[in-house]
Enzyme design. Sequence first.
Site, PDB file in Angstrom:
ATOM      1  N   HIS A   1       0.861  -1.191   0.000  1.00  0.00           N
ATOM      2  CA  HIS A   1       0.000   0.000   0.000  1.00  0.00           C
ATOM      3  C   HIS A   1       0.894   1.237   0.000  1.00  0.00           C
ATOM      4  O   HIS A   1       1.259   1.766   1.051  1.00  0.00           O
ATOM      5  CB  HIS A   1      -0.922  -0.032   1.230  1.00  0.00           C
ATOM      6  CG  HIS A   1      -1.921   1.089   1.276  1.00  0.00           C
ATOM      7  ND1 HIS A   1      -3.070   1.017   2.044  1.00  0.00           N
ATOM      8  CD2 HIS A   1      -1.958   2.301   0.673  1.00  0.00           C
ATOM      9  CE1 HIS A   1      -3.766   2.137   1.899  1.00  0.00           C
ATOM     10  NE2 HIS A   1      -3.091   2.939   1.077  1.00  0.00           N
TER      11      HIS A   1
ATOM     12  N   HIS B   1       1.237   4.818  -2.588  1.00  0.00           N
ATOM     13  CA  HIS B   1       0.830   5.578  -3.778  1.00  0.00           C
ATOM     14  C   HIS B   1       2.083   6.229  -4.326  1.00  0.00           C
ATOM     15  O   HIS B   1       2.721   7.019  -3.623  1.00  0.00           O
ATOM     16  CB  HIS B   1      -0.194   6.653  -3.403  1.00  0.00           C
ATOM     17  CG  HIS B   1      -1.425   6.102  -2.754  1.00  0.00           C
ATOM     18  ND1 HIS B   1      -2.586   5.873  -3.455  1.00  0.00           N
ATOM     19  CD2 HIS B   1      -1.667   5.699  -1.479  1.00  0.00           C
ATOM     20  CE1 HIS B   1      -3.500   5.375  -2.631  1.00  0.00           C
ATOM     21  NE2 HIS B   1      -2.972   5.250  -1.422  1.00  0.00           N
TER      22      HIS B   1
ATOM     23  N   HIS C   1      -9.471   0.765  -1.326  1.00  0.00           N
ATOM     24  CA  HIS C   1      -9.445   1.506  -0.063  1.00  0.00           C
ATOM     25  C   HIS C   1     -10.863   1.464   0.503  1.00  0.00           C
ATOM     26  O   HIS C   1     -11.829   1.786  -0.210  1.00  0.00           O
ATOM     27  CB  HIS C   1      -9.080   2.965  -0.289  1.00  0.00           C
ATOM     28  CG  HIS C   1      -7.627   3.229  -0.505  1.00  0.00           C
ATOM     29  ND1 HIS C   1      -6.903   2.645  -1.510  1.00  0.00           N
ATOM     30  CD2 HIS C   1      -6.761   4.040   0.172  1.00  0.00           C
ATOM     31  CE1 HIS C   1      -5.652   3.094  -1.441  1.00  0.00           C
ATOM     32  NE2 HIS C   1      -5.531   3.936  -0.423  1.00  0.00           N
TER      33      HIS C   1
ATOM     34  N   GLU D   1     -11.224   3.605   5.844  1.00  0.00           N
ATOM     35  CA  GLU D   1     -10.157   4.497   6.329  1.00  0.00           C
ATOM     36  C   GLU D   1     -10.832   5.602   7.139  1.00  0.00           C
ATOM     37  O   GLU D   1     -10.603   5.723   8.335  1.00  0.00           O
ATOM     38  CB  GLU D   1      -9.368   5.074   5.139  1.00  0.00           C
ATOM     39  CG  GLU D   1      -8.278   6.065   5.536  1.00  0.00           C
ATOM     40  CD  GLU D   1      -7.593   6.738   4.343  1.00  0.00           C
ATOM     41  OE1 GLU D   1      -8.127   6.671   3.215  1.00  0.00           O
ATOM     42  OE2 GLU D   1      -6.513   7.344   4.550  1.00  0.00           O
TER      43      GLU D   1
ATOM     44  N   ASP E   1       1.723   4.141   2.628  1.00  0.00           N
ATOM     45  CA  ASP E   1       0.686   4.989   2.016  1.00  0.00           C
ATOM     46  C   ASP E   1       1.310   6.110   1.173  1.00  0.00           C
ATOM     47  O   ASP E   1       1.425   5.952  -0.040  1.00  0.00           O
ATOM     48  CB  ASP E   1      -0.265   5.549   3.087  1.00  0.00           C
ATOM     49  CG  ASP E   1      -1.666   5.829   2.561  1.00  0.00           C
ATOM     50  OD1 ASP E   1      -1.949   5.513   1.405  1.00  0.00           O
ATOM     51  OD2 ASP E   1      -2.490   6.368   3.342  1.00  0.00           O
ATOM     52  N   ASP E   2       1.660   7.226   1.813  1.00  0.00           N
ATOM     53  CA  ASP E   2       2.234   8.377   1.101  1.00  0.00           C
ATOM     54  C   ASP E   2       3.444   8.859   1.897  1.00  0.00           C
ATOM     55  O   ASP E   2       3.380   9.883   2.592  1.00  0.00           O
ATOM     56  CB  ASP E   2       1.177   9.489   0.991  1.00  0.00           C
ATOM     57  CG  ASP E   2      -0.060   9.013   0.249  1.00  0.00           C
ATOM     58  OD1 ASP E   2       0.000   8.878  -0.974  1.00  0.00           O
ATOM     59  OD2 ASP E   2      -1.082   8.725   0.919  1.00  0.00           O
TER      60      ASP E   2
HETATM   61  N1  ADE Z   1      -4.588   8.626  -2.165  1.00  0.00           N
HETATM   62  C1  ADE Z   1      -3.378   8.772  -1.644  1.00  0.00           C
HETATM   63  N2  ADE Z   1      -3.375   8.470  -0.347  1.00  0.00           N
HETATM   64  C2  ADE Z   1      -4.645   8.121  -0.039  1.00  0.00           C
HETATM   65  C3  ADE Z   1      -5.290   7.681   1.136  1.00  0.00           C
HETATM   66  N3  ADE Z   1      -4.651   7.571   2.295  1.00  0.00           N
HETATM   67  N4  ADE Z   1      -6.613   7.430   1.071  1.00  0.00           N
HETATM   68  C4  ADE Z   1      -7.267   7.554  -0.063  1.00  0.00           C
HETATM   69  N5  ADE Z   1      -6.715   7.960  -1.201  1.00  0.00           N
HETATM   70  C5  ADE Z   1      -5.412   8.236  -1.193  1.00  0.00           C
HETATM   71 ZN    ZN Z   2      -3.763   4.726   0.389  1.00  0.00          ZN
END
Ligand code: ADE
Ligand code: ZN
Length: 333
Positions: free
Chosen positions: A14, A16, A192, A195, A273-274
């Site tokens: 996971h 992006h 997703h 969340e 994630d990011d």
């Molecule tokens: N796009 C990038 N990060 C995300 C996240 N945590 N939740 C949903 N979309 C995303």
């Molecule tokens: Zn994500």
Amino acid sequence: MEQFVRGLPKTELHVHIEGTLEPDLMFELAGRNSIALPYGSVEEVRAAYEFDDLQSFLDIYYEAAAVLQTEDDFADLMSAYLARAAADGVRHAEIFFDPQTHTERGIDAGTVIRGFVRARQQAAPEITSSLILCFLRHLPPESALEALEQARPYLEHIQGVGLDSGEKGNPPQPFAEPYRRAVEAGLRPVAHAGEEGPAGYVWAALDVLGAERIDHGVRAWDDPALVERLAGERIPLTMCPLSNQELQVFPDLRDHNLKKFMDAGVLVTVNSDDPAYFGGYVGDNYLAIAEALDLSRDDLVQLARNSVEASFLSDDRKEALQEEITAYAASAS
Ligand code: ADE
Ligand code: ZN
């Protein structure tokens, strides 16, 4: 502990790719492409990374993606991520990308995908990877269908289909047809869900989209029948502790429910994630959640094993990686 975590063989499921855009690369690409940034320095960028919720992050994240213009830019982004992940013990990554973020501003889907593919082919042999095309759920399903069609010439390079972007008020159901077509084209479905959105969205991701993995899924805890199903069917959750902390899902990481899910028998994994926005790559996420929840070394080894089991790798490669983890855990103890 830090050394142990960095060396622990693992997968990342996971992440992006647009969320791996570090401020220094953002400036480099802005300069290369003559794009004005609303920030004067790397420090100013970092200071802007204070998020109240998912949407406040997405606003900045989509804006920053504008510096990505050419095939080389997408290749540089991917190369930088793969190098950092490999240094964190990642042996295999299944990487999300958002084609609509780029096609909406006039970049051809092929430019995006060819850049990623080139970087993946040039990466160090220690790390393998695959791509998961994500549909943006704040856009209509017709746009998702178009994204799939634009990616069709490149499907041999894409392993999965996902659903991301703002979750509140954007349930999975409208994406049934884009998913049906993506699966028909051979893509493995993930989504997703849970969340910020309710447990009901997790049910819909499973039953309407046919998701094989749930990204995040923390809100599934609200529904005991759902937790039982996730455990019983070995449906993986790809959790992202630092993301949940920074987006105020669990403002205090000590309240995170990852260990509760593990104890309930759910196949939980740890991911970034990011990472450029949330303060750390996958190793940092293992360390942060271990510290917050007082996880043992055995728990961390279990999480690494789960990451292999939850991946879309072949059974042979999974077995080899599990053996690598066994050897590593034995030699490190
Ligand atoms: N796009 C990038 N990060 C995300 C996240 N945590 N939740 C949903 N979309 C995303
Ligand atoms: Zn994500």
